[in-house]
Structures are given as C-alpha cells and as structure tokens.
Write a protein that holds these residues in place. Structure first.
Motif, short mmCIF file in Angstrom:
data_model
loop_
_atom_site.label_atom_id
_atom_site.label_comp_id
_atom_site.label_asym_id
_atom_site.label_seq_id
_atom_site.Cartn_x
_atom_site.Cartn_y
_atom_site.Cartn_z
N ARG A 226 0.81 -1.21 0.00
CA ARG A 226 0.00 0.00 0.00
C ARG A 226 0.85 1.27 0.00
NH1 ARG A 226 -5.44 -0.96 1.20
NH2 ARG A 226 -5.89 -3.09 1.85
N ALA A 227 2.01 1.24 0.65
CA ALA A 227 2.84 2.44 0.75
C ALA A 227 3.40 2.87 -0.60
CB ALA A 227 3.98 2.21 1.74
N ARG A 228 3.59 1.93 -1.51
CA ARG A 228 4.13 2.28 -2.83
C ARG A 228 3.20 1.87 -3.96
NH1 ARG A 228 7.81 -1.46 -5.34
NH2 ARG A 228 7.58 -3.57 -4.53
N ALA A 229 1.92 1.87 -3.67
CA ALA A 229 0.93 1.40 -4.65
C ALA A 229 0.95 2.23 -5.93
CB ALA A 229 -0.47 1.43 -4.03
N GLU A 230 1.05 3.55 -5.81
CA GLU A 230 1.03 4.40 -7.00
C GLU A 230 2.29 4.22 -7.84
OE1 GLU A 230 -1.52 5.94 -8.29
OE2 GLU A 230 -2.60 5.06 -6.59
N GLU A 231 3.42 4.05 -7.19
CA GLU A 231 4.67 3.79 -7.92
C GLU A 231 4.58 2.49 -8.71
OE1 GLU A 231 9.23 2.35 -7.04
OE2 GLU A 231 8.01 3.12 -5.38
N TYR A 236 3.95 -0.31 -13.86
CA TYR A 236 3.23 -1.36 -14.60
C TYR A 236 2.63 -0.80 -15.89
CZ TYR A 236 -0.55 -4.49 -15.91
OH TYR A 236 -1.40 -5.30 -16.64
N VAL A 237 1.94 0.33 -15.78
CA VAL A 237 1.28 0.91 -16.96
C VAL A 237 2.31 1.39 -17.97
CG1 VAL A 237 -0.24 2.75 -17.78
CG2 VAL A 237 -0.80 1.53 -15.67
N ALA A 320 3.04 -14.65 -18.96
CA ALA A 320 2.37 -14.07 -17.79
C ALA A 320 3.12 -12.86 -17.27
CB ALA A 320 2.25 -15.11 -16.68
N LEU A 321 2.40 -11.74 -17.14
CA LEU A 321 2.88 -10.63 -16.31
C LEU A 321 2.43 -10.96 -14.90
CD1 LEU A 321 2.13 -7.48 -18.50
CD2 LEU A 321 4.36 -8.39 -17.86
N SER A 322 3.31 -11.62 -14.17
CA SER A 322 2.93 -12.28 -12.93
C SER A 322 2.95 -11.31 -11.74
CB SER A 322 3.88 -13.45 -12.66
OG SER A 322 3.60 -14.06 -11.44
N TYR A 323 1.80 -11.22 -11.05
CA TYR A 323 1.73 -10.35 -9.87
C TYR A 323 1.66 -11.14 -8.56
CZ TYR A 323 -3.35 -11.24 -9.65
OH TYR A 323 -4.58 -11.83 -9.56
N ALA A 324 1.57 -12.47 -8.65
CA ALA A 324 1.48 -13.31 -7.45
C ALA A 324 1.98 -14.70 -7.79
CB ALA A 324 0.04 -13.37 -6.94
N ALA A 325 2.33 -15.44 -6.74
CA ALA A 325 2.87 -16.79 -6.94
C ALA A 325 1.87 -17.71 -7.62
CB ALA A 325 3.28 -17.37 -5.58
N HIS A 341 6.97 -12.90 -16.22
CA HIS A 341 7.65 -11.61 -16.11
C HIS A 341 7.00 -10.85 -14.95
CE1 HIS A 341 10.09 -8.33 -17.96
NE2 HIS A 341 9.21 -7.56 -17.32
N PRO A 342 7.78 -10.24 -14.05
CA PRO A 342 7.18 -9.61 -12.86
C PRO A 342 6.35 -8.37 -13.19
CG PRO A 342 9.53 -9.13 -12.98
CD PRO A 342 9.24 -10.13 -14.05
N ALA A 343 5.11 -8.36 -12.77
CA ALA A 343 4.22 -7.22 -13.02
C ALA A 343 4.66 -5.98 -12.25
CB ALA A 343 2.78 -7.58 -12.65
N ARG A 344 5.31 -6.18 -11.11
CA ARG A 344 5.77 -5.03 -10.32
C ARG A 344 6.98 -4.33 -10.94
NH1 ARG A 344 3.57 -8.53 -6.89
NH2 ARG A 344 2.40 -7.75 -5.07
N GLU A 345 7.68 -5.02 -11.81
CA GLU A 345 8.93 -4.48 -12.38
C GLU A 345 8.92 -4.72 -13.89
OE1 GLU A 345 11.09 -2.91 -10.51
OE2 GLU A 345 10.34 -3.43 -8.52
N VAL A 346 7.93 -4.25 -14.59
CA VAL A 346 7.84 -4.51 -16.02
C VAL A 346 8.99 -3.82 -16.75
CG1 VAL A 346 6.46 -4.28 -18.11
CG2 VAL A 346 5.33 -4.78 -15.93
N ASP A 347 9.82 -4.61 -17.39
CA ASP A 347 10.93 -4.13 -18.21
C ASP A 347 10.54 -4.43 -19.66
OD1 ASP A 347 13.26 -3.99 -19.79
OD2 ASP A 347 14.55 -4.56 -18.12
#
Length: 407
Positions: A226-231, A236-237, A320-325, A341-347
């Motif tokens: 929650r603390a870095r939700a906007e980041e 991601y977008v 998969a743009l994976s956001y959970a295990a 591919h991690p959804a939190r760190e989309v490269d």
C-alpha cells in the motif's frame, strides 16, 4: 425425496469475470450431476447473477456502500451497523441450505488490497454459521496465500478450519494454509475450476505474425504494497504501454483484454498513449468471451490470473505478467514456467525478448498445452466426483460426472 438445497457464495456478479467463470463451472457441474438440486446465491451482484444464470440471488451485504471508503460519520455508523445485521442475514440464509459452495476465487489470499472487515469477515460469518446450523460449507478449488496482516490472517484461518470441505487450485495454496495452522491432511489440489468450461476452437493460424492479445489490469500491488501502490501502478502501466508500442512498430495488431470493470482505466491510458488503429479493446462479458479472443490470437501476454487461464485453456502460447505466486504456479502446471515476467517491475525490453522467444517456440508450446489441457480435464473430473461423494452422499451412487456445456 426433498430436493437438496444448495447455496453458492462469493463476490459473484460484481464485475470480476474470473469469479463468475468459477460460478459458471460449478453450476454446470450441479446441473449435470445434481439436476434436482435447488440452487440460489448470496453474492455481490444478485441482479447480474439472476439475469445471467437464472438462479435466485440475495445481496451479500445489508449496507450497499460496503466496498466504498466511509469518511463521514453517518457512513461509518451505517457500515458498522451493517456488520451486525449481516450476522443475522448470513445465518438466516445459511440455515435454509443443506450445502453451501464457495466456487473457486482467491478467497483465502490477500494478493490484492484487502481489509479484514470486508470479504474475509463475510467468509468467516458463512463458515461459522454453517458449523452452527449443520450446513456443509465447501471451499472448492480456492486460492490461498500467506497473509501478514494479523486480523485478516485470523479470519481466513478460522474460515478454513470451520469449512466442511476444502480443495485448492494449486499446491502452494494448500501449503500456505498448512503454514497458517490449518490441518490440510485431507485437502486435495485440483486445477482451477475455470478449466472445466468449454474451450473454443482456434480461429487464427497458429504463430506469428497474427494478432496479439495483451491482458491488462488496474494493478497497484498487493495488500503489503500500500505504501508504494502508486509507484507500482505507474511502472506497470508505463512498461506495458512501451511493450504494446513495440508490437505496433512491428506491425502487429494488438487486442487489449480486461478481467474486471476497474481495468478500463488502464485500457484507456494505453489506447491514448499508443494512438494506433492497430490497437483495439475487446468487449468481454464472460470467460467464454475471453477464451474466444485468446483463441483468435497468435500469442497472449496477460496479467490477471483468469486471463491466463482462458489463454492456456484455449491452447494459445502465453506469457504471464505475474503479480502473485499463483500465476507462476499456473504457468508451471501448464508447461510454460519460463514465460513469466514480474508485473511489479515490467521491463519492456526484457518482456519483448521473452515474447519473441515464446513465439519462436509457438508450435511446440501449442502441443504442450494440448497435452496439459487433457490432463487438467481428467483432474477436474476427479474433483467433481469427490465433491459428490463428500457433499451429496445420498446421490453419489446414482450420478456420475459427465462432460458438460456451459449453463
């Protein structure tokens, strides 16, 4: 004989296609194997459930603003009163049934932002009143995960303990419940219920350079982010937009998919940023619609769990743009573990490399998915057979699970 009274429970009819797809699979099972059962729902969107599936439905919460943030004193008081009223409403609904089924969904996890006094509280009321009134509550093919928040963890743990039957959509869900203190020795693992829905025929030639489906999500991280939700959301977008733009520069048609009504804002953002006639947005009202879209694609890149299920069920090579295990576990089950591919760190550059590798192996991966889908169908037949023996013992010898069409 008095017909068996079966209730279905959850955030159904509320705009999440995955939740409704799980309901559809369970209704298909009930109509095929227990056609005399009288079925109704306690759910988030009763009007939608009744109109779409033809069963009676009751609103899950007495207070209609349950999932809106309460800032004014009147709204806070109404929400608090609703928690008390829902004890009586839930108990009265539960005691009218012989069996209540919670069909799939991630009801025992907190991979997305979640407050303990929202759905976890409602699920606890269901399981507690089921135990009180002797109604068998079954958590069927559900998702679970480790939960850090102590009140949420306690409600989820007690809900699972009080349920009469539990099965999970992956082994790590069962492991998570065991780690939270639930005896899982008799619990089974089966594929996600949505794999029981009928798959469409592929409508596009396999492999590139056909259209690409990109499933997007209004993603802000999980309950602990929650603390870095906007980041997280911005990264991601931005990363997904760059990936879509790269596909367009290669001349590839892109079809944007969603899985929940809230995802429309991300679709609008990508359409505006890329501004190309090659990018279009699909209008989907069910998992059947999503499967049809993915069956028409050469490849799929998707975030939401049930976008992935639909693409894999359709037999389309998927990344998969994976956001959970749970997404990683699903991809491993279907033989595509390398394509996460991690959804939190989309490269976007790395994602494009993975995507091109996926397409090089398209024919091989389609064969793999055909084999894995056949095995999944057999495992779900076992799930429904076990469900009948456990919840409907009087009919276990007279009904057998058959191949079903969607209700």
């Amino acid at each position: 004989m008095t017909p068996v009274r079966v209730g279905v429970f959850g955030l159904l009819g509320s705009g999440n296609l995955g939740n409704d797809g799980s309901l559809e699979a369970v209704l298909g099972y009930l109509r095929a194997d227990h056609p005399d059962a009288v079925v109704d729902a306690l759910c988030g969107g009763p009007e939608v459930v009744t109109a779409r599936y033809g069963i009676r439905a009751t609103r899950l919460h007495w207070y209609r603003g349950e999932y809106r943030t309460a800032s004014r004193a009147g709204a806070v008081a109404a929400k608090g009163l609703g928690k008390l009223v829902d004890v009586l409403r839930t108990g009265a609904w539960v005691r009218r049934h012989d069996v209540v089924i919670v069909p799939g969904m991630g009801v025992l996890e907190a991979t997305l932002p979640l407050r303990p006094w929202g759905f976890p509280y409602s699920l606890f009321l269901l399981c507690a009143t089921g135990r009180l009134f002797g109604t068998r509550v079954a958590l069927v093919g559900v998702g679970a995960g480790a939960i850090e928040d102590r009140p949420t963890r306690a409600l989820v743990r007690w809900s699972a303990r009080l349920a009469a039957y539990r099965s999970y959509r992956d082994a790590q869900s069962r492991d998570a419940m065991r780690a939270m203190g639930v005896d899982t020795a008799r619990d089974e693992v089966h594929p996600d219920l949505a794999f029981a829905l009928p798959a469409p025929e592929a409508t596009a030639p396999p492999g590139p350079p056909g259209p690409v489906c990109v499933g997007v999500m209004d993603f802000h991280g999980g309950n602990d982010d929650r603390a870095r939700a906007e980041e997280i959301h911005r990264r991601y977008v931005d990363g997904t937009t760059r990936f879509v733009r790269a596909l367009v520069e290669d001349g590839r048609p892109v079809r944007l998919l969603t899985g929940d009504a809230c995802d429309a804002t991300v679709v609008a953002s990508i359409l505006d940023a890329v501004d190309s006639p090659l990018v279009t947005a699909a209008e989907t009202a069910s998992l059947a619609d999503l499967m049809a879209e993915t069956a028409a694609a050469a490849s799929v890149v998707a975030t939401r769990y049930h976008n992935l299920v639909c693409a894999l069920k359709a037999g389309t090579p998927t990344l998969a743009l994976s956001y959970a295990a749970k997404s990683d576990a699903l991809m491993a089950r279907m033989g595509l573990a390398a394509y996460c591919h991690p959804a939190r760190e989309v490269d976007a550059d790395r994602l494009l490399e993975q995507f091109r590798e996926l397409e090089k192996r398209s024919a091989e991966l389609r064969r793999t998915l055909t084999e894995r889908n056949a095995a999944t169908a057999r495992q779900l037949t076992e799930q429904f057979t076990t469900l009948t023996k456990t919840l409907f013992p009087a009919t276990a010898g007279t009904h057998h699970h058959t191949s079903r069409k969607a209700p």
